[in-house]
Design a protein around this motif. Structure first.
Motif, PDB file in Angstrom:
ATOM      1  N   ASP A   1       4.828  -5.635  -6.886  1.00 22.93           N
ATOM      2  CA  ASP A   1       5.922  -6.534  -6.500  1.00 22.93           C
ATOM      3  C   ASP A   1       7.079  -6.442  -7.493  1.00 22.93           C
ATOM      4  OD1 ASP A   1       4.312  -7.225  -4.423  1.00 22.93           O
ATOM      5  OD2 ASP A   1       3.838  -9.245  -5.123  1.00 22.93           O
ATOM      6  N   ALA A   2       6.741  -6.301  -8.777  1.00 20.63           N
ATOM      7  CA  ALA A   2       7.796  -6.205  -9.795  1.00 20.63           C
ATOM      8  C   ALA A   2       8.585  -4.897  -9.619  1.00 20.63           C
ATOM      9  CB  ALA A   2       7.184  -6.276 -11.192  1.00 20.63           C
ATOM     10  N   ILE A   3       7.884  -3.824  -9.287  1.00 15.82           N
ATOM     11  CA  ILE A   3       8.555  -2.530  -9.060  1.00 15.82           C
ATOM     12  C   ILE A   3       9.520  -2.643  -7.876  1.00 15.82           C
ATOM     13  CG2 ILE A   3       8.170  -0.162  -8.212  1.00 15.82           C
ATOM     14  CD1 ILE A   3       5.585  -0.177  -9.984  1.00 15.82           C
ATOM     15  N   LEU A   4       9.042  -3.272  -6.790  1.00 13.37           N
ATOM     16  CA  LEU A   4       9.887  -3.400  -5.593  1.00 13.37           C
ATOM     17  C   LEU A   4      11.091  -4.310  -5.854  1.00 13.37           C
ATOM     18  CD1 LEU A   4       7.207  -3.601  -2.744  1.00 13.37           C
ATOM     19  CD2 LEU A   4       8.781  -1.706  -3.230  1.00 13.37           C
ATOM     20  N   ALA A   5      10.876  -5.373  -6.620  1.00  9.42           N
ATOM     21  CA  ALA A   5      11.980  -6.307  -6.898  1.00  9.42           C
ATOM     22  C   ALA A   5      13.068  -5.616  -7.727  1.00  9.42           C
ATOM     23  CB  ALA A   5      11.447  -7.542  -7.621  1.00  9.42           C
ATOM     24  N   ARG A   6      12.636  -4.852  -8.711  1.00  8.74           N
ATOM     25  CA  ARG A   6      13.615  -4.150  -9.557  1.00  8.74           C
ATOM     26  C   ARG A   6      14.326  -3.064  -8.743  1.00  8.74           C
ATOM     27  NH1 ARG A   6      13.233  -0.077 -13.659  1.00  8.74           N
ATOM     28  NH2 ARG A   6      11.037   0.171 -13.145  1.00  8.74           N
TER      29      ARG A   6
ATOM     30  N   CYS B   1      13.735   6.865 -10.133  1.00  8.72           N
ATOM     31  CA  CYS B   1      14.333   6.777  -8.795  1.00  8.72           C
ATOM     32  C   CYS B   1      14.444   5.302  -8.446  1.00  8.72           C
ATOM     33  CB  CYS B   1      13.472   7.516  -7.764  1.00  8.72           C
ATOM     34  SG  CYS B   1      11.881   6.745  -7.417  1.00  8.72           S
ATOM     35  N   VAL B   2      15.114   5.004  -7.346  1.00 10.96           N
ATOM     36  CA  VAL B   2      15.170   3.633  -6.839  1.00 10.96           C
ATOM     37  C   VAL B   2      14.130   3.535  -5.727  1.00 10.96           C
ATOM     38  CG1 VAL B   2      16.608   1.907  -5.704  1.00 10.96           C
ATOM     39  CG2 VAL B   2      17.636   3.465  -7.386  1.00 10.96           C
ATOM     40  N   LEU B   3      13.154   2.638  -5.872  1.00 15.45           N
ATOM     41  CA  LEU B   3      12.082   2.491  -4.874  1.00 15.45           C
ATOM     42  C   LEU B   3      11.998   1.026  -4.468  1.00 15.45           C
ATOM     43  CD1 LEU B   3       9.603   3.573  -3.330  1.00 15.45           C
ATOM     44  CD2 LEU B   3       8.260   3.263  -5.424  1.00 15.45           C
ATOM     45  N   PHE B   4      12.168   0.751  -3.172  1.00 16.04           N
ATOM     46  CA  PHE B   4      12.231  -0.657  -2.717  1.00 16.04           C
ATOM     47  C   PHE B   4      11.876  -0.734  -1.244  1.00 16.04           C
ATOM     48  CE2 PHE B   4      16.140  -0.775  -0.089  1.00 16.04           C
ATOM     49  CZ  PHE B   4      16.530   0.546  -0.249  1.00 16.04           C
ATOM     50  N   ASN B   5      11.708  -1.973  -0.738  1.00 17.98           N
ATOM     51  CA  ASN B   5      11.503  -2.118   0.703  1.00 17.98           C
ATOM     52  C   ASN B   5      12.782  -2.636   1.367  1.00 17.98           C
ATOM     53  OD1 ASN B   5      10.633  -4.628  -0.612  1.00 17.98           O
ATOM     54  ND2 ASN B   5      10.167  -5.320   1.464  1.00 17.98           N
TER      55      ASN B   5
ATOM     56  N   GLU C   1       0.826  -1.222   0.000  1.00 17.21           N
ATOM     57  CA  GLU C   1       0.000   0.000   0.000  1.00 17.21           C
ATOM     58  C   GLU C   1       0.851   1.258   0.000  1.00 17.21           C
ATOM     59  OE1 GLU C   1      -3.037   0.120   3.089  1.00 17.21           O
ATOM     60  OE2 GLU C   1      -3.836  -1.732   2.211  1.00 17.21           O
ATOM     61  N   MET C   2       1.910   1.248   0.818  1.00 18.60           N
ATOM     62  CA  MET C   2       2.770   2.440   0.847  1.00 18.60           C
ATOM     63  C   MET C   2       3.468   2.633  -0.496  1.00 18.60           C
ATOM     64  SD  MET C   2       3.722   5.116   2.348  1.00 18.60           S
ATOM     65  CE  MET C   2       3.019   4.929   3.974  1.00 18.60           C
ATOM     66  N   THR C   3       3.873   1.529  -1.113  1.00 22.34           N
ATOM     67  CA  THR C   3       4.502   1.619  -2.436  1.00 22.34           C
ATOM     68  C   THR C   3       3.530   2.254  -3.432  1.00 22.34           C
ATOM     69  OG1 THR C   3       5.758  -0.367  -1.910  1.00 22.34           O
ATOM     70  CG2 THR C   3       5.671   0.266  -4.238  1.00 22.34           C
ATOM     71  N   ALA C   4       2.275   1.780  -3.421  1.00 21.18           N
ATOM     72  CA  ALA C   4       1.257   2.338  -4.330  1.00 21.18           C
ATOM     73  C   ALA C   4       1.030   3.821  -4.029  1.00 21.18           C
ATOM     74  CB  ALA C   4      -0.053   1.561  -4.196  1.00 21.18           C
TER      75      ALA C   4
END
Ligand code: AMP
Ligand code: TRP
Length: 331
Positions: free
Chosen positions: A302-307, A75-79, A60-63
């Motif tokens: 999930d794909a955005i976070l993995a990349r 930018c680089v966006l990840f957990n 949710e926070m990623t979205a």
């Protein structure tokens, strides 16, 4: 070389304080800097979390960040937990930071409250993990709200002591970027408390997911005083609720506080509040719409976070190796 790093916890909704205090600056800095933004799930578990809710909160926070304007291509966006460097570097830096430094952190005192003995050790060392987040990317600029100032000073102290102790210049000293007319957005119910995800009263905050009706209601019910608005800044002294609403109007309409007061000075809150609610809805409605369109698309998120995690590792792993070398773990 300049690099931006910042983080946000995946607990609860993104609110107007996060957006105006920090996220808007993140979005802006994407154009001019090399930016790394992190959903800090390791920090989240310093207090009790429901595992299912935390898992959902990360997506949710990623979205919400993407809906606010972060572009994973720029930018680089990840957990945080997806990149092990954070935890490993934090251990090394825990041996650099001093007990006394951490004992002075006001956020620890606030969050642990009367039950310090019952607080997790992680809550105490939280700011060291935050320093590791920043230093793992050799970040030079850290856009945050006012409440993070003390943690940023600590990160500088840790970087300096590490460099001195190891006779290196491994870590640049990170600068806080605390900018805009709303670096400390206050609760709508109490002008002396900051707007927070953890406030038990939902009426105290504007969530980025609130409907136009909910926003109008919350602003209508927001605490004020009976005086009309003043026509200059000095007239806001001792009127925290009025100062907060005027600051919000300035931030949302892209005007200075002086310009807002020049327009509204002498008028009552009965006239000002609907205009403020309109400005808020205009700013937030597009974000809410993008959030709703994205939040259930788990595959995309999930794909955005993995990349993002892959790009983050490529920057942080070589820095960890340098730190390991500096303390004598490797040649
Ligand atoms: P948090 O919600 O504590 O993870 O904070 C994420 C970011 O939002 C940090 O940069 C905070 O400084 C900022 N922030 C949180 N609450 C506020 C507030 N009420 N006003 C301004 N900035 C805030
Ligand atoms: N402690 C920050 C907050 O509560 C979140 C955070 C974690 C952070 N790591 C960071 C902010 C590194 C800036 C840089 O808001």
């Amino acid at each position: 070389m300049s690099r931006v790093f910042s983080g946000i916890q995946p607990t609860g909704n993104l609110h107007l304080g996060n957006y105006l205090g920090a996220i808007r600056n993140w979005v802006r800095m994407q154009d001019s800097h090399d930016c790394v933004f992190c959903v800090v799930d390791l920090h989240a578990i310093t207090v009790a979390q429901d595992p299912k809710a935390l898992r959902a909160g990360i997506r949710e926070m990623t979205a919400a960040l993407i809906a606010s304007g972060l572009d994973p291509d720029r930018c680089v966006l990840f957990n945080q937990s997806a990149v092990r460097v954070h935890a490993e570097l934090a251990w090394i830096l825990m041996c650099t930071a001093r007990m006394g430094w951490l004992g002075r952190m006001t956020q620890f005192k606030e969050k642990s409250g009367k039950d310090r003995e019952g607080a997790s050790v992680g809550l105490f060392t939280y700011p060291v993990l935050q320093a590791a987040d920043i230093l793992a990317y050799k970040a030079t600029h850290v856009p945050v709200g006012e409440d993070q100032k003390q943690h940023l000073e600590l990160a500088r102290d840790i970087a300096l002591k590490f460099n001195t102790d190891t006779g290196t210049e491994l870590f640049p000293l990170p600068e806080p970027v605390i900018e805009g007319p709303a670096t400390r957005v206050m609760s709508l119910r109490d002008g002396s408390a900051k707007m927070s995800k953890s406030d038990p009263s939902d009426a105290a905050r504007i969530n980025l997911t609130d409907s136009a009706d909910a926003i109008a209601q919350k602003i209508k019910r927001a605490k004020t005083d009976p005086e009309p608005l003043p026509s200059d800044r000095a007239g806001l002294a001792g009127r925290p609720e009025a100062a907060n609403l005027v600051g919000l109007m300035a931030a949302l309409s892209g005007q200075s506080v002086e310009a807002v007061l020049a327009e509204w000075g002498g008028q009552g809150f009965g006239a000002f509040k609907p205009a403020l609610a309109d400005a808020m809805v205009a700013a937030l409605a597009p974000i809410t719409a993008r959030f709703n369109a994205l939040k259930d698309d788990h595959a995309t998120l999930d794909a955005i976070l993995a990349r993002g995690a892959e790009k983050a590792r490529a920057i942080a792993e070589p820095v960890l190796i340098e730190a390991q070398r500096a303390v004598g773990f490797r040649d």
